[in-house]
Design a protein around this motif. Structure first.
Motif, mmCIF file in Angstrom:
data_model
loop_
_atom_site.group_PDB
_atom_site.id
_atom_site.type_symbol
_atom_site.label_atom_id
_atom_site.label_comp_id
_atom_site.label_asym_id
_atom_site.label_seq_id
_atom_site.Cartn_x
_atom_site.Cartn_y
_atom_site.Cartn_z
ATOM 1 N N THR A 113 0.864 -1.191 0.000
ATOM 2 C CA THR A 113 0.000 0.000 0.000
ATOM 3 C C THR A 113 0.892 1.229 0.000
ATOM 4 N N SER B 99 -7.152 -1.877 2.568
ATOM 5 C CA SER B 99 -8.259 -0.971 2.265
ATOM 6 C C SER B 99 -8.390 -0.027 3.450
ATOM 7 N N SER B 100 -8.605 1.262 3.182
ATOM 8 C CA SER B 100 -8.739 2.207 4.298
ATOM 9 C C SER B 100 -9.945 1.843 5.170
ATOM 10 N N ILE C 74 -6.110 10.590 5.225
ATOM 11 C CA ILE C 74 -6.605 10.150 3.923
ATOM 12 C C ILE C 74 -7.353 11.313 3.251
ATOM 13 N N ASP D 214 -9.599 5.299 -1.858
ATOM 14 C CA ASP D 214 -8.526 4.357 -2.183
ATOM 15 C C ASP D 214 -8.502 4.093 -3.687
ATOM 16 N N THR E 233 -7.404 0.847 -5.809
ATOM 17 C CA THR E 233 -7.019 -0.548 -5.605
ATOM 18 C C THR E 233 -6.536 -1.118 -6.921
ATOM 19 N N SER F 236 -2.342 -1.235 -3.452
ATOM 20 C CA SER F 236 -3.309 -0.137 -3.328
ATOM 21 C C SER F 236 -2.585 1.177 -3.076
ATOM 22 N N PHE G 76 -3.187 4.922 -1.121
ATOM 23 C CA PHE G 76 -3.937 5.877 -0.312
ATOM 24 C C PHE G 76 -3.369 7.257 -0.629
#
Length: 631
Positions: free
Chosen positions: A381, A416-417, A450, A454, A456, A461, A463
């Protein structure tokens, strides 16, 4: 429709009997039947429109009376073609010896092409029809007819009806915006009643559909690469099965525009290839004429495309890349595009970053030698600061420290956030542990919060964050000792016996008075305070809040409990954090056991009257005067 709106070129009010509203694109003859709910913000395909009013089908004006009260006598379909202005269709009906049929008994629906629709036909097709009127032209006209009366209300979305040409079906779509199409031709004058049926004037000549979408792609050399891609992904069955899909078909030229390395990677990866192709297929059938403004539409890949229009151009994600519209198959419609659409789910980290507003961060990741991580298949990420995060010119030159910092902007897991939680620790490629802070109004990783949804990718991924990370380099006490602005504060902490508190494990928020803050007290008051460790400890503990509160977690009215004394009142104005009306001069100096925010004044408790009136607090933040002056 408002009563004060008048009939164009008439004094008759729009709410008068049998008056229909029309929305016409300025400078064209293109009109849409409309109502108040369908005025599309007075624009169609980004073009300004005017609302005009005319007599509804079958009615006409009487001099001196409101609206259109006179009902015209019904005539047969042949004569109705002349009444509605479809004179070319009327002429061809006579030539093809269809006149007798549509003058005689029966109950027909005739989708009659307008004069402009016939004129728009390619010359060779029109010549072929007209040179064989008894067969080809008659068959073409019969395909525009259904052997029963169908009003526009009965033309349901997704329905089909057997035409009078070998029972070949015509396909209806009745969209939520009121537009009705038959084989993607728009009904421009619906519901023109006749004694033996009904006429709907359409904006193009329609032809019988016999091939499914796979067959259309199979026989078109312009779609050879797409054909190969569908076969490699095992998706040909979608194009052969029953359904009502929309395919945005990239031409060979569209594939050739993609860098060979990227294209070969996707073509060689069945998962990425399937995602890419499904991203070009809408779940529902959308004829070009059904689009009057940008609308998000779901793809088989699961994300959305914005399908819109600009003038006569159909657009995808705001770009006019559609070269051929409305190629109809039995199970959907194909629109040709000259640009390949690559969804995030088929992209590498580097490709995700290059398609976002993080150009400076992308450049630094590459300069830091991290390209192999950004283009490979590791589960990662990336925390990518927005370009604005570099606005003050810092963090732009590549140094060993900068290289290490950029390495610590990449976390060793694809995340994933939505799965992050307060207190979570994320390990970076540089071996650092980053802390997650969840606030009511924000989600932050260390000092960076953030700033966008996101992205992906295939394996990793991204951010997007609002700041460059400043990972903790020591305890709160270490941070203060390393900064010359806090030399008086360090001495005060030692005098108050609080060194151990600021070195031990914990989560503290310290609004740390700078040397300027202490000097502003005056020498006499400062000396008195320093000689009284108990009082000094109380003052300092009032500057220490329980828990970690980075600047991104401060809302318009946030409260923090200090270690001693009443609550601290925090707010944000013009991107500056205020604590008890004192502006924070430098926020988010991160420590392993807390966060330091530098303040240039010693913080004092707010009086009750000040706490009770947030408006007064806001006024003071603007004016920087005493509360008494504004309340």
């Amino acid at each position: 429709i408002r009563a004060e709106t008048l009939l164009s070129s008439s004094s008759l009010l729009s709410f008068s009997p049998n008056v229909c509203a029309m929305q016409q694109i300025k400078g064209t003859d293109k009109k849409y039947f409309t109502n108040c709910k369908q005025w599309y913000h007075r624009k169609i395909c980004s073009q300004p429109t005017v609302i005009t009013y005319e007599c509804c089908p079958g009615y006409e004006k009487i001099p001196g009376e409101k609206g259109c009260p006179a009902a015209l006598p019904l005539v047969n379909i042949y004569n109705t073609l002349g009444v509605v202005g479809a004179t070319t269709t009327k002429m061809y009906s006579e030539r093809a010896q269809l006149k007798e049929e549509i003058e005689g008994p029966g109950s027909f629906t005739f989708f009659a092409p307008s004069n402009e629709a016939w004129a728009a036909l390619p010359t060779e097709i029109l010549d072929a029809l007209v040179s064989n009127v008894n067969i080809e032209l008659l068959n073409a006209l019969h395909y525009h007819m259904v052997n029963r009366r169908l009003t526009s209300e009965e033309l349901k979305h997704g329905s089909s009806f057997a035409s009078m040409y070998q029972d070949s079906h015509v396909h209806i779509h009745h969209y939520s915006n009121g537009i009705i199409t038959v084989n993607c031709a728009r009904l421009i004058k619906p519901d023109q009643h006749a004694t033996n049926g009904i006429v709907h004037v359409v904006d193009r000549v329609i032809t019988a559909i016999s091939n499914d979408m796979q067959a259309i792609i199979d026989i078109d050399d312009d779609l050879e690469t797409l054909r190969t891609a569908f076969a490699a992904a095992g998706l040909t069955s979608i194009l052969e099965n029953e359904g009502q899909y929309t395919v945005f078909a990239p031409t060979n030229e569209a594939f050739e525009k993609i860098p060979a390395e990227t294209l070969n990677r996707i073509l060689g990866d069945p998962v990425a290839l399937r995602d890419l192709l499904n991203y070009h297929i809408l779940k529902n059938m959308q004829c070009a004429e059904s689009i009057v403004s940008g609308t998000p539409m779901e793809t088989l890949q699961g994300t959305v495309l914005e399908v819109g229009c600009d003038g006569n151009q159909m657009t995808l994600n705001g770009k006019a890349i559609i070269t051929k519209k409305d190629q109809l198959g039995t199970n959907g419609v194909i629109h040709y595009i000259n640009e390949l659409l690559i969804p995030d789910s088929a992209k590498t980290l580097l490709e995700l970053a290059e398609g976002s507003s993080v150009a400076m961060a992308t450049k630094l990741f590459v300069e830091a030698g991290l390209t192999t991580h950004l283009t490979g298949s590791e589960a990662l990420t990336m925390l990518a600061p927005l370009d604005e995060a570099f606005k003050d010119g810092v963090h732009v030159t590549m140094t060993p420290d900068m290289r290490k910092l950029m390495t610590n902007h990449i976390v060793k897991e694809q995340m994933s956030s939505k799965s992050l939680y307060h207190g979570q620790e994320l390990e970076t490629l540089g071996g650092l542990k980053l802390r997650v802070f969840v606030y009511r109004n924000n989600l932050c990783i260390e000092n960076a919060c953030i700033a966008a949804h996101d992205k992906t990718g295939r394996y990793a991924s991204m951010f997007t964050v609002d700041k460059v990370l400043t990972p903790p380099m020591g305890t709160v006490m270490d941070v203060l000792k390393a900064d010359d602005r806090f030399s008086l504060l360090v001495g005060a902490i030692q005098t108050a016996g609080m060194t151990e508190l600021l070195n031990q494990q914990g989560t503290l928020t310290f609004f740390a008075p700078t040397n300027d803050a202490f000097n502003a007290l005056g020498q006499a008051e400062l000396n008195k305070l320093m000689r009284n460790p108990g009082e000094l400890s109380g003052v300092l503990r009032y500057h220490l809040g329980e828990g970690m509160l980075v600047s991104g977690g401060v809302g318009s009215h946030t409260r923090l409990k200090p270690l001693q004394g009443e609550k601290l009142e925090l707010g944000v104005r013009n991107y500056t954090v205020y604590v008890n009306k004192v502006p924070v001069a430098h926020a988010d100096l991160m420590a392993t056991n807390g966060v330091v925010h530098a303040v240039s004044s010693v913080i004092k408790p707010l009086r009750e009257s000040q706490q009770a009136h947030p408006h007064c607090l806001q006024t003071e933040l603007i004016s920087q005067h005493r509360t008494e002056a504004s309340c």
